[in-house]
Design a protein around this motif. Sequence first.
Motif, PDB file in Angstrom:
ATOM      1  N   MET A 135     -38.839 -29.608  -4.769  1.00 44.44           N
ATOM      2  CA  MET A 135     -37.892 -30.085  -3.903  1.00 44.44           C
ATOM      3  C   MET A 135     -36.070 -30.772  -4.411  1.00 44.44           C
ATOM      4  SD  MET A 135     -39.954 -32.080  -1.403  1.00 44.44           S
ATOM      5  CE  MET A 135     -38.685 -32.914  -0.706  1.00 44.44           C
ATOM      6  N   ALA A 136     -36.217 -29.906  -5.210  1.00 40.11           N
ATOM      7  CA  ALA A 136     -34.889 -29.281  -5.832  1.00 40.11           C
ATOM      8  C   ALA A 136     -34.531 -27.325  -5.790  1.00 40.11           C
ATOM      9  CB  ALA A 136     -34.303 -29.644  -6.967  1.00 40.11           C
ATOM     10  N   GLY A 137     -35.796 -27.078  -5.567  1.00 38.97           N
ATOM     11  CA  GLY A 137     -36.488 -25.221  -5.317  1.00 38.97           C
ATOM     12  C   GLY A 137     -36.689 -24.804  -6.247  1.00 38.97           C
ATOM     13  N   ALA A 138     -37.144 -25.087  -7.739  1.00 37.93           N
ATOM     14  CA  ALA A 138     -38.007 -24.677  -8.366  1.00 37.93           C
ATOM     15  C   ALA A 138     -39.053 -24.139  -8.383  1.00 37.93           C
ATOM     16  CB  ALA A 138     -38.685 -25.969  -9.965  1.00 37.93           C
ATOM     17  N   ALA A 139     -39.717 -23.159  -8.151  1.00 37.41           N
ATOM     18  CA  ALA A 139     -41.289 -22.575  -8.348  1.00 37.41           C
ATOM     19  C   ALA A 139     -41.792 -23.319  -9.351  1.00 37.41           C
ATOM     20  CB  ALA A 139     -41.230 -21.402  -8.237  1.00 37.41           C
ATOM     21  N   ILE A 140     -43.132 -23.797  -9.063  1.00 36.64           N
ATOM     22  CA  ILE A 140     -43.292 -24.817  -9.812  1.00 36.64           C
ATOM     23  C   ILE A 140     -44.790 -23.168 -10.642  1.00 36.64           C
ATOM     24  CG2 ILE A 140     -44.316 -26.591 -11.108  1.00 36.64           C
ATOM     25  CD1 ILE A 140     -42.002 -27.111  -9.941  1.00 36.64           C
ATOM     26  N   HIS A 141     -44.559 -23.285 -12.214  1.00 32.77           N
ATOM     27  CA  HIS A 141     -46.266 -22.117 -12.842  1.00 32.77           C
ATOM     28  C   HIS A 141     -46.761 -23.217 -13.665  1.00 32.77           C
ATOM     29  CE1 HIS A 141     -44.976 -19.286 -10.428  1.00 32.77           C
ATOM     30  NE2 HIS A 141     -43.224 -19.174 -11.264  1.00 32.77           N
ATOM     31  N   ALA A 142     -47.890 -23.088 -13.595  1.00 33.49           N
ATOM     32  CA  ALA A 142     -49.150 -23.133 -14.532  1.00 33.49           C
ATOM     33  C   ALA A 142     -48.792 -23.128 -15.764  1.00 33.49           C
ATOM     34  CB  ALA A 142     -50.399 -23.345 -14.124  1.00 33.49           C
ATOM     35  N   PRO A 143     -49.453 -23.814 -16.651  1.00 36.85           N
ATOM     36  CA  PRO A 143     -48.727 -22.744 -18.179  1.00 36.85           C
ATOM     37  C   PRO A 143     -50.012 -21.961 -18.448  1.00 36.85           C
ATOM     38  CG  PRO A 143     -49.971 -25.386 -18.772  1.00 36.85           C
ATOM     39  CD  PRO A 143     -49.529 -24.719 -17.383  1.00 36.85           C
ATOM     40  N   CYS A 144     -48.335 -20.785 -19.248  1.00 36.94           N
ATOM     41  CA  CYS A 144     -48.730 -19.323 -19.044  1.00 36.94           C
ATOM     42  C   CYS A 144     -48.521 -19.029 -20.346  1.00 36.94           C
ATOM     43  CB  CYS A 144     -47.966 -18.054 -18.238  1.00 36.94           C
ATOM     44  SG  CYS A 144     -48.155 -16.498 -18.539  1.00 36.94           S
ATOM     45  N   ILE A 145     -49.496 -17.507 -21.014  1.00 35.01           N
ATOM     46  CA  ILE A 145     -50.416 -18.078 -22.281  1.00 35.01           C
ATOM     47  C   ILE A 145     -49.054 -16.463 -22.730  1.00 35.01           C
ATOM     48  CG2 ILE A 145     -51.420 -15.339 -22.480  1.00 35.01           C
ATOM     49  CD1 ILE A 145     -51.776 -18.529 -24.852  1.00 35.01           C
ATOM     50  N   ASN A 146     -48.376 -16.146 -21.520  1.00 31.49           N
ATOM     51  CA  ASN A 146     -46.821 -15.451 -21.847  1.00 31.49           C
ATOM     52  C   ASN A 146     -45.128 -15.846 -21.985  1.00 31.49           C
ATOM     53  OD1 ASN A 146     -48.775 -13.343 -23.495  1.00 31.49           O
ATOM     54  ND2 ASN A 146     -49.072 -12.142 -21.573  1.00 31.49           N
ATOM     55  N   ARG A 147     -45.629 -17.117 -21.376  1.00 30.94           N
ATOM     56  CA  ARG A 147     -44.143 -17.799 -20.400  1.00 30.94           C
ATOM     57  C   ARG A 147     -43.389 -18.578 -20.911  1.00 30.94           C
ATOM     58  NH1 ARG A 147     -42.644 -13.863 -16.374  1.00 30.94           N
ATOM     59  NH2 ARG A 147     -40.724 -15.629 -15.941  1.00 30.94           N
ATOM     60  N   SER A 148     -45.155 -19.583 -21.155  1.00 31.24           N
ATOM     61  CA  SER A 148     -44.912 -20.917 -21.750  1.00 31.24           C
ATOM     62  C   SER A 148     -44.311 -21.447 -22.668  1.00 31.24           C
ATOM     63  CB  SER A 148     -46.145 -22.017 -20.589  1.00 31.24           C
ATOM     64  OG  SER A 148     -46.308 -21.689 -19.738  1.00 31.24           O
ATOM     65  N   ARG A 149     -43.958 -22.072 -22.797  1.00 34.44           N
ATOM     66  CA  ARG A 149     -43.658 -22.829 -24.500  1.00 34.44           C
ATOM     67  C   ARG A 149     -44.543 -24.177 -24.876  1.00 34.44           C
ATOM     68  NH1 ARG A 149     -38.889 -20.646 -26.438  1.00 34.44           N
ATOM     69  NH2 ARG A 149     -37.737 -19.156 -25.401  1.00 34.44           N
ATOM     70  N   TYR A 150     -44.514 -25.178 -25.951  1.00 29.74           N
ATOM     71  CA  TYR A 150     -45.087 -26.539 -26.164  1.00 29.74           C
ATOM     72  C   TYR A 150     -44.398 -26.965 -25.088  1.00 29.74           C
ATOM     73  CZ  TYR A 150     -47.032 -30.435 -28.416  1.00 29.74           C
ATOM     74  OH  TYR A 150     -48.068 -31.260 -28.749  1.00 29.74           O
TER      75      TYR A 150
ATOM     76  N   SER B 254     -54.931 -28.661 -28.491  1.00 31.26           N
ATOM     77  CA  SER B 254     -53.631 -28.431 -29.783  1.00 31.26           C
ATOM     78  C   SER B 254     -52.300 -28.340 -29.953  1.00 31.26           C
ATOM     79  CB  SER B 254     -55.186 -27.828 -30.607  1.00 31.26           C
ATOM     80  OG  SER B 254     -54.890 -27.915 -31.687  1.00 31.26           O
ATOM     81  N   GLU B 255     -52.078 -29.161 -30.524  1.00 27.98           N
ATOM     82  CA  GLU B 255     -50.697 -28.914 -30.787  1.00 27.98           C
ATOM     83  C   GLU B 255     -50.222 -27.566 -31.545  1.00 27.98           C
ATOM     84  OE1 GLU B 255     -46.695 -30.919 -32.180  1.00 27.98           O
ATOM     85  OE2 GLU B 255     -48.790 -32.165 -32.153  1.00 27.98           O
ATOM     86  N   GLN B 256     -51.230 -27.010 -32.542  1.00 31.25           N
ATOM     87  CA  GLN B 256     -51.240 -26.693 -34.446  1.00 31.25           C
ATOM     88  C   GLN B 256     -51.552 -25.535 -33.421  1.00 31.25           C
ATOM     89  OE1 GLN B 256     -50.774 -27.441 -37.497  1.00 31.25           O
ATOM     90  NE2 GLN B 256     -49.614 -29.015 -36.168  1.00 31.25           N
ATOM     91  N   LEU B 257     -52.857 -25.031 -32.737  1.00 30.46           N
ATOM     92  CA  LEU B 257     -53.051 -24.076 -31.975  1.00 30.46           C
ATOM     93  C   LEU B 257     -51.881 -23.229 -31.617  1.00 30.46           C
ATOM     94  CD1 LEU B 257     -54.872 -21.787 -30.712  1.00 30.46           C
ATOM     95  CD2 LEU B 257     -55.459 -23.496 -29.133  1.00 30.46           C
ATOM     96  N   ILE B 258     -50.983 -24.435 -30.031  1.00 32.73           N
ATOM     97  CA  ILE B 258     -50.229 -23.958 -29.300  1.00 32.73           C
ATOM     98  C   ILE B 258     -48.866 -23.472 -30.633  1.00 32.73           C
ATOM     99  CG2 ILE B 258     -48.476 -24.575 -27.222  1.00 32.73           C
ATOM    100  CD1 ILE B 258     -51.371 -24.324 -26.741  1.00 32.73           C
ATOM    101  N   LEU B 259     -48.779 -24.435 -31.862  1.00 30.00           N
ATOM    102  CA  LEU B 259     -47.320 -23.781 -32.147  1.00 30.00           C
ATOM    103  C   LEU B 259     -48.450 -22.329 -33.107  1.00 30.00           C
ATOM    104  CD1 LEU B 259     -46.405 -27.100 -34.308  1.00 30.00           C
ATOM    105  CD2 LEU B 259     -45.265 -25.317 -32.517  1.00 30.00           C
ATOM    106  N   ARG B 260     -49.317 -22.010 -33.013  1.00 29.88           N
ATOM    107  CA  ARG B 260     -48.880 -21.073 -33.672  1.00 29.88           C
ATOM    108  C   ARG B 260     -50.137 -20.028 -32.675  1.00 29.88           C
ATOM    109  NH1 ARG B 260     -54.533 -20.961 -34.394  1.00 29.88           N
ATOM    110  NH2 ARG B 260     -55.321 -22.637 -34.814  1.00 29.88           N
ATOM    111  N   VAL B 261     -50.112 -19.813 -31.644  1.00 27.24           N
ATOM    112  CA  VAL B 261     -49.392 -19.147 -30.762  1.00 27.24           C
ATOM    113  C   VAL B 261     -47.963 -18.867 -30.238  1.00 27.24           C
ATOM    114  CG1 VAL B 261     -49.474 -18.814 -27.647  1.00 27.24           C
ATOM    115  CG2 VAL B 261     -51.465 -19.459 -28.482  1.00 27.24           C
ATOM    116  N   LEU B 262     -46.999 -19.566 -30.223  1.00 23.81           N
ATOM    117  CA  LEU B 262     -45.630 -19.157 -30.045  1.00 23.81           C
ATOM    118  C   LEU B 262     -45.335 -18.508 -30.719  1.00 23.81           C
ATOM    119  CD1 LEU B 262     -44.355 -22.616 -28.792  1.00 23.81           C
ATOM    120  CD2 LEU B 262     -45.219 -20.649 -27.311  1.00 23.81           C
TER     121      LEU B 262
END
Length: 1007
Positions: A728-743, A763-771
Amino acid sequence: MHLNCHTAFSLRYGVLTPEALVAKAAAWGVSTLALADANNTSCAVEFVARCRRAGIKPILGVSFWREGQWLYTGLAHNAEGWRSLCAFLSQHSLAGRALPAVPPPLPDTWIIYPRLCKPIADFGPNELLGIRPQHVNRLFSHELRHHQEKLVVLAPVVAINDEDYARHKTLRAIDLGTVHTKLTPRDLAQPGDRLLPPATLAQFYKSYPAILANTQRIIDACTAELETGLSINRQTFTGSKDGDFALLEKLALAGVTRRYPPGSRFQKARLRTERELAVIRQQDFCSYFLITHDIVRYARAAGYQHVGRGSGANSIVAFCIGISDVDPLELDLYFERFINPFRASPPDFDIDFSWDERDDVIDYVFKRYGQDHTALLATYSTFRGRAALREVAKVHGLPKEEIDELVHDPHGRAAADPKAAAVLKIAAGIIGLPNHLSIHAGGIVITEKPIHYYTAQRLMPKGFPVAHCDMYHAEDLGLHKYDVLSQRGLGHLKSAVHLIRRNQGKAVDLYDLDRIKTDERVKQMLREGRALGCFYIESPAMRALLTKLRCDNYVHLVAASSIIRPGVAQSGMMKEYIHRFHFPHSFRYLAPVFEEQLAETFGVMVYQEDVMKIVHHFAGLELDESDVLRRIMSGKKYDGDTFERLREKFFAGAQVRGHDLATAEEVWRQIESFSGYSFCKAHSASFAVESFQSLYLKAYYPLEFIVGVINNFGGFYATEFYVHEARMAGAAIHAPCINRSRYLTDLRGTDLFLGFVHVKGISEQLILRVLLERERGGGFQSLTDFCQRLEVESSQLELLIRVGAFRGTGRSKAELLWEKNAVFNPQAHWEATPELFPRSAPQQYFHLDLSPNHRTGHPLSAAQLDQAFDELELLGFPLCSPFLLVATPAAGVPLPYPGHVNRWGSPGRTKRLDAVADHGQLQLLAYFVCDKLVPTVKGERMSFGCWLDEDGHHFDTVHFPASLRQFPFAGRGVYRLAGRVTRDFGFPSLEVFTLERLPYLPDLRFT
């Protein structure tokens, strides 16, 4: 001669409260009791105090247990002996080492063994062997009879009667997780381990008077030396009391110059500061202020924000040295509310830090003041109500169905079933007993002598030593408590400021409070109740109250934060306050003093400080006496005659000031009825400062602020509704993206990428390895590329595909799931494939197909519906409008057709409540946010609801008992509501007549 008494603080073993044990011993003429709880020193101060009041000599000791078995008991000769026992127990707990079968030499103690663990000839000078009453007759033929100088009476006390022993058996079964019939003698105290009258106990040993004499010698050698009082706290900060005062005076007077501009206000602040300093010095609290200042100074040096709140914010010295940001002059706060000569308990500061920074501050305190002198306070979880009943029923072998029935209707079931009645009786007997020890919310004590002179310590999961005493035992000892607390609201501010600096290159000063509190944009947001995400003022009820009061300044926000609390609201004073705000000439003040002192709150007592004002100005009691009276009325502990003395002084003072008896009695009645639920004004003022800081960030940096709220997982609402607020404040909401999102959730311009932390099952460990891999080797170009560079489980890969994390590859989910089977081979040993050629840049963010679904005529395509249902399952909410997921409702209620699934309906699509005349009828679709059930005066249930309309705006509903019974809430989802619009001081809400939860569209993946 009971040298081994267990109270309920022998957790899940003892059943006697210290009060019950000492009372029975006094009734039977017992002259000496030795406390020896199992690996616990919690109730030492209470035990000693109760014994001395009862005329019984107390002895302090500890029973040392390992793996459920009693090894030996240590009794303290004196204070040094108690320190030895506490230190010995603490060392093994903090190091995670098992207690030894034989203790090392412990100075100034007696060690009593319950059984021979080595030849008695090898016993040391302080080592003894306990002989139970039932074993005395065995001595006549045993070699031990030749070593009577090493023998003492061993009569452990676990119970007084059979009911106590039945509770003991139940606690042991709960502790061991078994039914009570499977307990072995090794698991239990012996049936004879009971308190006995002295003559009865002596009769067992009449053939061996030497044992009785030896036991008396041990008793005579022991004295419970447990120092109490303010002297046990850290006495100085600088090394001398004069040095402490000199430093505090310099910091405070320098703070006056910094906080107040020259003029009359400066002079008033200077005089009050000097007066407070004199009291602080007289009461010997200089070191307490300086240590608290030192904690805050470290936090600020580390870049941590804090909130100093509670009664400590009544002090101008605390304001001037930076402990608090509440100006006592601005709010007319009384220092006597914090410190006065008559206060029975030590004062304490409550210092809030962000939830992810508090542990570092606590670590500083331990390292700065020494682990031997510092400990966190404990808190004891006790057996409570239905939970206790379930535990007892379980260990008594009742099947689940019977347990559920017993818990639902305990007395009805017990009346029909003797076994259920027995279970209910035992459960009632353990309610209130301590169950297990955990960490207090943030209380820290710092002692002058090593802390083991007073209590033992235990290592808790966070790695900090925790004292065995809770805040009440600490108060009895006289210990000052430093409350180093945490809250999510400060995390919101910290994260938002960081994002603003990163995204916009701006530094935000949240300590320029005068500017923030007078900012017009902030005041407008406050007046309109646009406070979702803002600390302490974001709940539907609070936003409604702000709107009704048209609250737009700090003083009114402080009042609003107090009158909404349950006691004030339920007493009807909140409603009266709102009425008087809108109609200030519709009421008469009870007495002129009410108009003089409470004009700010229209004659309504809102704060604890208001009680002090009225008592002081109406009847002439001193402010410190007024605070004592307030505390007694609110249920605090004081001597019985103090209340009566102050009451007489109140009426006498009122008469001297010319008030008639009827008026004085009415003022007394109001004070007495209000004190039980009054709230500290300084506490509200502290939180109001943080509320203004939140409002300022939301007013000028709304996206960064909301992302800060999302990333700190705190607030009144679920994450979904903070994401919606960002939309409502003007953001475009995106689902998690393998190349753009963080944890965590990330903001880039106006693009908000949800963090992987919100994906259920990931898995938190998987996402940390992805980043890490993304940072090292660049973005992922395809699913194949991803699987070649990272080891990933099949189920985890599928979660990433389903949530849409690989949409940037340009391939559909169906194609990606098919490709997954081709490129993913869990049988083969995974090995990273080296790159032969340089990788090109990854494709840009892939936008979803927005073409309509021609199969169904629905505005969402099949791919979009598939994505929405996966989001609903994996994120807990869809990123499109939930109104797009419901089956077509009845004619005449159109669905929105937004231009982008990330947006909700266009303005004007839905008729909003504020566009409908008062009492006008309205039917609309709404998305459920939350509700609150409340009892009516007749004991029925009604509810208040919070919803989003099709345009994404919040509105509120009221569900009276008849409507709620016929049309109850049916969980999350989209509803059709019909009702009547009503307004309360300009705030609209919908009085609901009917509601119906609409079904979602069928999930085409399963149809």
